[in-house]
Write an enzyme that holds these catalytic residues in place. Structure first.
Site, PDB file in Angstrom:
ATOM      1  N   GLU A 121       0.603  -1.458  -0.166  1.00 11.67           N
ATOM      2  CA  GLU A 121      -0.147   0.041  -0.546  1.00 11.67           C
ATOM      3  C   GLU A 121       0.436   1.582   0.146  1.00 11.67           C
ATOM      4  O   GLU A 121       0.373   2.632  -0.246  1.00 11.67           O
ATOM      5  CB  GLU A 121      -0.828   0.160   1.897  1.00 11.67           C
ATOM      6  CG  GLU A 121      -1.384  -1.166   1.149  1.00 11.67           C
ATOM      7  CD  GLU A 121      -2.981  -1.160   2.705  1.00 11.67           C
ATOM      8  OE1 GLU A 121      -2.765  -0.895   3.629  1.00 11.67           O
ATOM      9  OE2 GLU A 121      -3.956  -1.237   2.133  1.00 11.67           O
ATOM     10  N   GLU A 164       7.007 -21.862   8.071  1.00 10.32           N
ATOM     11  CA  GLU A 164       7.213 -20.675   9.229  1.00 10.32           C
ATOM     12  C   GLU A 164       8.090 -20.871  10.551  1.00 10.32           C
ATOM     13  O   GLU A 164       8.403 -20.019  11.078  1.00 10.32           O
ATOM     14  CB  GLU A 164       6.148 -20.254   9.937  1.00 10.32           C
ATOM     15  CG  GLU A 164       5.405 -22.168  10.581  1.00 10.32           C
ATOM     16  CD  GLU A 164       4.497 -21.335  10.932  1.00 10.32           C
ATOM     17  OE1 GLU A 164       4.350 -22.065  13.054  1.00 10.32           O
ATOM     18  OE2 GLU A 164       3.000 -20.313  10.884  1.00 10.32           O
TER      19      GLU A 164
END
Length: 328
Positions: A111, A142
């Site tokens: 963004e 992860e």
């Protein structure tokens, strides 16, 4: 070639199973200590409530998050100041996380270009398992500190960068590995988690632990923990950009007009900053090649585009400083 008897194979499998049981037993014990994983017996029959009652309960839970963030504002501010200082010298802001935490980092990074006209290489989101992990879980990603190191090495991490490890539990190896590796090269490190005394916060120079408590659904850290992380990331990127001169007051003067909505917003921002006529705004934006900050400076200081751009360059893009120079 060495043969393996059925008895030997059975013994090996038994040992592997025992090791796996031990590992999972340790993990279960560790998760049991985390507030984000705690079971709430008072919500054990939430599925029997009406939809509106569940919504009201969830809304009440969400309302507690801002206070948890507020309790960490000093740590957040210190991390922002450190990040802005590095970025002002050309450093990058890099988020690293897995699952929901990783997706939130990628979202915040993506963004920044349309909002603040940053280059995509300036704010980067890394998610364990790569871009495909945005929509599909990547098995075991992860759990790898080494994968985090490889991802950062691929970016040619430098001491001028800032790395933010994001993990609700504060124990995710990928996020911890990213922070640990970043410290070895001298980069600024931030650890954002939602449990107290987390390994991630301990590994980072700036530890931010926003303790939101147990979730509505046991262990579903996309809920309150995810909301808390989003709020902190909003602060980290937005206030850093304010410090870098990407705004003029509360106006996004570095917005990139990449679609019709943003082009309309660009004109409105110039209007709010200058109170100029539509004709003057159109002329300035045309002369400024669509750059909002340049157009505002042209109007307010009565300058041509070349002079306005020079003054903005001299002030490192800070519009207020450029205006002072023009009036001085």
């Amino acid at each position: 070639m060495t043969s393996t008897t059925p008895e030997t194979t059975g013994t090996s499998i038994a040992r592997d199973d025992a090791g796996a049981d031990s590992t999972y037993g340790e993990l279960r014990a560790e998760l049991a200590t985390l507030t984000t994983e705690a079971f709430r017996p008072e919500l054990a029959e939430i599925d029997r409530l009406s939809t509106q009652e569940i919504a009201a309960t969830m809304n009440g839970e969400d309302a507690t998050v801002p206070a948890a963030v507020a309790a960490r504002l000093p740590q957040i501010a210190a991390a922002i100041d450190g990040t802005a200082e590095r970025m002002a010298r050309g450093g990058r802001l890099i988020y690293a996380g897995a699952g929901t935490a990783g997706r939130l980092g990628v979202l915040d990074a993506s963004e920044c270009p349309p909002t603040f006209n940053t280059d995509p290489s300036e704010v980067i989101g890394l998610i364990a398992g790569g871009p495909s992990a945005m929509v599909t879980a990547v098995e075991g990603a992860e759990d790898s500190k080494e994968l985090a190191r490889e991802d950062l090495d691929a970016l040619r991490l430098t001491a001028g960068d800032t790395v933010v490890g994001i993990s609700a539990s504060g124990r995710t190896p990928y996020a911890i590995g990213a922070v640990e590796h970043a410290r070895t090269v001298g980069a600024l490190t931030i650890g954002l988690s939602c449990n107290a005394d987390s390994a991630l916060a301990a590994a980072a120079e700036h530890g931010i632990e926003v303790v939101v408590g147990p979730e509505l659904l046991t262990g579903s850290t996309r809920l309150k923990a995810g909301t808390a992380q989003k709020l902190v990331l909003n602060m980290l990127s937005t206030i850093t950009m304010i410090r870098l001169g990407k705004t003029y007051g509360n106006l996004m003067v570095d917005v990139r007009a990449s679609n019709e909505k943003l082009r309309a917003r660009s004109r409105r921002i110039v209007a709010l900053a200058t109170d100029a006529s539509d004709e003057a705004i159109e002329a300035a934006l045309t002369g400024a090649d669509g750059e909002v900050k340049t157009a505002i400076l042209m109007i307010l200081a009565d300058l041509d585009a070349t002079t306005a751009n020079r003054l903005l360059g001299d002030s490192q893009g800070h519009l207020r400083a450029a205006l002072q120079s023009a009036s001085g």
